[in-house]
Design an enzyme around this catalytic site. Structure first.
Site, PDB file in Angstrom:
ATOM      1  N   SER A  44      -6.865 -25.640   1.288  1.00 46.42           N
ATOM      2  CA  SER A  44      -6.449 -26.934   0.756  1.00 46.42           C
ATOM      3  C   SER A  44      -4.952 -27.129   0.963  1.00 46.42           C
ATOM      4  O   SER A  44      -4.173 -26.195   0.772  1.00 46.42           O
ATOM      5  CB  SER A  44      -6.775 -27.013  -0.733  1.00 46.42           C
ATOM      6  OG  SER A  44      -6.138 -28.132  -1.336  1.00 46.42           O
ATOM      7  N   VAL A  52       5.385 -14.248  -6.776  1.00 42.71           N
ATOM      8  CA  VAL A  52       6.837 -14.347  -6.708  1.00 42.71           C
ATOM      9  C   VAL A  52       7.397 -13.255  -5.806  1.00 42.71           C
ATOM     10  O   VAL A  52       8.491 -13.357  -5.297  1.00 42.71           O
ATOM     11  CB  VAL A  52       7.468 -14.215  -8.107  1.00 42.71           C
ATOM     12  CG1 VAL A  52       7.249 -15.474  -8.905  1.00 42.71           C
ATOM     13  CG2 VAL A  52       6.935 -13.017  -8.857  1.00 42.71           C
ATOM     14  N   ALA A  55       4.025  -6.211  -4.113  1.00 41.25           N
ATOM     15  CA  ALA A  55       4.117  -4.846  -3.618  1.00 41.25           C
ATOM     16  C   ALA A  55       2.770  -4.442  -3.047  1.00 41.25           C
ATOM     17  O   ALA A  55       1.750  -5.075  -3.308  1.00 41.25           O
ATOM     18  CB  ALA A  55       4.538  -3.913  -4.747  1.00 41.25           C
ATOM     19  N   LYS A  83       9.092   0.342   0.083  1.00 42.99           N
ATOM     20  CA  LYS A  83       8.705   0.874  -1.226  1.00 42.99           C
ATOM     21  C   LYS A  83       8.273   2.322  -1.028  1.00 42.99           C
ATOM     22  O   LYS A  83       7.351   2.601  -0.267  1.00 42.99           O
ATOM     23  CB  LYS A  83       7.542   0.071  -1.815  1.00 42.99           C
ATOM     24  CG  LYS A  83       6.963   0.683  -3.086  1.00 42.99           C
ATOM     25  CD  LYS A  83       5.685  -0.035  -3.529  1.00 42.99           C
ATOM     26  CE  LYS A  83       4.989   0.716  -4.644  1.00 42.99           C
ATOM     27  NZ  LYS A  83       3.699   0.078  -5.024  1.00 42.99           N
ATOM     28  N   LEU A 347      -8.539 -12.437  -5.475  1.00 44.66           N
ATOM     29  CA  LEU A 347      -8.706 -12.799  -6.879  1.00 44.66           C
ATOM     30  C   LEU A 347     -10.079 -13.381  -7.168  1.00 44.66           C
ATOM     31  O   LEU A 347     -10.536 -13.353  -8.314  1.00 44.66           O
ATOM     32  CB  LEU A 347      -7.622 -13.798  -7.288  1.00 44.66           C
ATOM     33  CG  LEU A 347      -6.176 -13.311  -7.226  1.00 44.66           C
ATOM     34  CD1 LEU A 347      -5.222 -14.437  -7.611  1.00 44.66           C
ATOM     35  CD2 LEU A 347      -5.967 -12.101  -8.121  1.00 44.66           C
ATOM     36  N   ILE A 360      -3.650  -6.272  -2.859  1.00 43.86           N
ATOM     37  CA  ILE A 360      -3.780  -6.403  -1.406  1.00 43.86           C
ATOM     38  C   ILE A 360      -4.624  -5.270  -0.835  1.00 43.86           C
ATOM     39  O   ILE A 360      -5.460  -5.486   0.050  1.00 43.86           O
ATOM     40  CB  ILE A 360      -2.393  -6.441  -0.749  1.00 43.86           C
ATOM     41  CG1 ILE A 360      -1.687  -7.751  -1.095  1.00 43.86           C
ATOM     42  CG2 ILE A 360      -2.502  -6.284   0.764  1.00 43.86           C
ATOM     43  CD1 ILE A 360      -0.294  -7.854  -0.552  1.00 43.86           C
TER      44      ILE A 360
END
Length: 555
Positions: A44, A52, A55, A83, A347, A360
């Protein structure tokens, strides 16, 4: 045998959608000209991406390499940083009420004479009962503590991509990562449709037959992947698959998130920082241009306004002018992630709070397993059953490991932390293992699932939490102290070489890993580890741990 799929349609963009598109396009495209597989992503133009800063876990390094994505381009296009660990602060406190810190690192220890290093550490190390036992344990097998202390990059200038002294992964801007993956996927043949789905049409079997698009009309479906986020527009709303909440296990249900500037842009931590607050915890994800931060909290113990006040007070002037936004979180998973001809990823399949940066990686696992169990147009039910079994296992694995962080806290200062420790439901497996691990260290056979969190990761968490303080393992008499002494001596000798040539994380990022090396600074060997508690104090890069002003938590 059924006919091969003709199309895979992904509904929803974001990281989950475009990661799935790029992976399936890379590994599922038919090599037979008569069996063309078209991959289409519909998103969409009006729905924003949540995030925001994000990681990842080490699987991201593998994924990028397999997709043929340049690591240097990732850094350039997504504001990415390295990281090397998750840095936990104040989740437990020592006997004097001072915060304990530990690192969850991305590489596992070796063994001594066929026995776990942890067994020797718990039995012989002088810091085994100290408050910083977790840091000392990491120091005994890895240079990560020194790398974090000095805010170094894990890769030397000029070294090949996807290589480094230690295991690492990335932080990145979630919105920019989605755009980066979109460019990669579409340049390799993925069809992109920018449109809204107004209706989901089912056939007489209850399968998704087609989608009604607002501008382009009806879109036929073979296999559809639901990446519509918390809405679950296809699997949950159209197909009616129920959601199984994890609220009995995990307290947090909201996030206050904000973007803030670096306090010092010349100092960028190579860690995701997780600092305990009064009713949850603060994440700090450093990117090259800014910091993504937020408060993951429970609305049962603090209001939105109070949470925002606590977050802003913690950062002080660094967050001046920031306006955190509230994101409701629903923890749990759909009962089945694959129903009929629809598979949910990201999600839309479920969510467990971002404490261990699993979102992820779970999407990565989900799309890999879909490629493994890829059906024909007959949509063989045994494939869906096998897929759902694995997805269920990995969600429960993540839920249990995340909950262990809370259950093993020793804080007494707020009702939130007492409830997280004493008032939540534990899975039977976690309860059983915690009893077993009072007498031994974790092994893979203790875990029903270890796709993400293996027994060495549990071992590190338990040591850092003081779980083995004053414990003598039953097999301790069989361990040779001389072998451990020899191992420690060898680790000391190796450490300077592991650190030589590593440069500032910030400098590495500025130059894309091609920074000129200052022989007076960058190539100097770091001091060998002193193997004493005071040697493991980590200098935080951006602010003091505990500001003097914090809102009073809601009771």
């Amino acid at each position: 045998m059924g006919r091969p799929l003709r199309s895979i349609t992904i509904v929803g963009g974001g990281t989950a959608g475009w990661l799935a598109a790029a992976f399936l396009n890379r590994f599922c495209k038919s090599q037979e000209t008569r069996h063309k597989l078209e991959i289409t992503l519909i998103e969409s133009p009006a729905i924003p991406i949540i995030g925001v800063g994000e990681a990842s876990l080490p699987g991201m390094v593998v994924l990028l390499n397999q997709l043929g994505i340049s690591e240097s381009e990732l850094f350039k296009q997504t504001d990415a940083t390295f990281k090397v660990a998750a840095h936990f602060i104040d989740w437990n406190r020592d006997g004097k009420g001072r915060p304990i810190e530990f690192l969850n690192v991305l590489n596992a220890p070796g063994a001594i004479d066929g026995r776990q290093l942890a067994d020797y550490f718990i039995t012989f190390h002088p810091a085994r009962d100290a408050s910083d036992a977790g840091l000392e344990y990491v120091r005994s097998f890895s240079p990560v503590v020194e790398i974090v202390r000095d805010n170094l990059a894990p890769r030397r200038p000029g070294a090949p991509e996807f290589s480094g002294e230690i295991g690492y992964t990335y932080h990145f801007d979630a919105t920019k990562l989605a755009a980066f993956l979109k460019d990669h996927a579409t340049s390799r043949g993925v069809k992109h449709i920018l449109d809204d789905v107004d209706a989901v049409n089912l056939d007489e079997r209850g399968f998704v037959k087609s989608l009604n698009l607002r501008r382009q009309g009806e879109h036929a479906i073979d296999l559809v992947i639901d990446c519509t986020g918390f809405r679950g527009s296809i699997l949950q709303q159209a197909l009616g698959e129920p959601f199984e909440p994890y609220g009995d296990y995990l307290l947090n249900d909201r996030a206050a998130v904000v973007q803030i500037p670096h306090k010092n842009p010349n100092v960028i931590a190579p860690t995701t920082r997780a600092t305990a607050f009064s009713a949850g915890w603060n994440f700090n994800i450093p990117l090259t241009t800014r910091v993504g931060t937020g408060y993951i909290f429970s609305s049962k113990f603090i209001s939105d306004d109070e949470a925002i006040a606590e977050l802003l007070a913690f950062y002080g002037d660094q967050a001046k002018g920031g306006e955190p936004r509230i994101i409701p979180m629903r923890t749990g998973r759909v009962r089945n992630a694959w129903v009929k001809n629809c598979v949910a990823l990201g999600l839309a399949s479920g969510f467990i709070e971002p404490l261990e940066a699993t979102a992820i990686f779970m999407t990565d696992l989900g799309v890999r397993w879909l490629q493994h169990y890829l059906p024909t147009q007959d949509f063989e039910p045994e494939l869906a059953a096998a897929y759902n079994r694995q997805i269920s296992r990995v969600f429960e694995e993540v839920r249990d490991f995340v909950q262990a962080h809370y259950h093993l806290n020793n804080r007494q200062d707020t009702e939130y932390w007492r409830t997280a420790r004493e008032g939540m439901k534990l899975s039977e497996r976690l309860q059983e293992n915690l009893k077993v691990w009072r007498h031994t260290t974790p092994e893979v056979l203790d875990l029903e699932s270890s796709f993400l969190f293996s027994s060495p990761v549990y071992t590190l968490l338990l040591i850092a939490k003081g779980f083995y303080k004053d414990v003598r393992l039953a097999r301790a008499p069989s361990l040779n102290p001389a072998a451990f002494k020899q191992y420690r001596a060898a680790a000391r000798r190796a450490r300077p070489g592991q650190l030589t040539g590593l440069i500032s994380h910030a400098e590495f990022l500025k130059t894309g890993g091609a920074a000129p090396v200052d022989p007076l600074v960058s190539l100097r060997p770091a001091e060998a580890p002193a193997f004493r508690p005071t040697s493991t104090s980590i200098k935080l890069p951006s602010q003091a741990l505990f500001p003097s002003v914090r809102p009073k938590p809601k009771r």
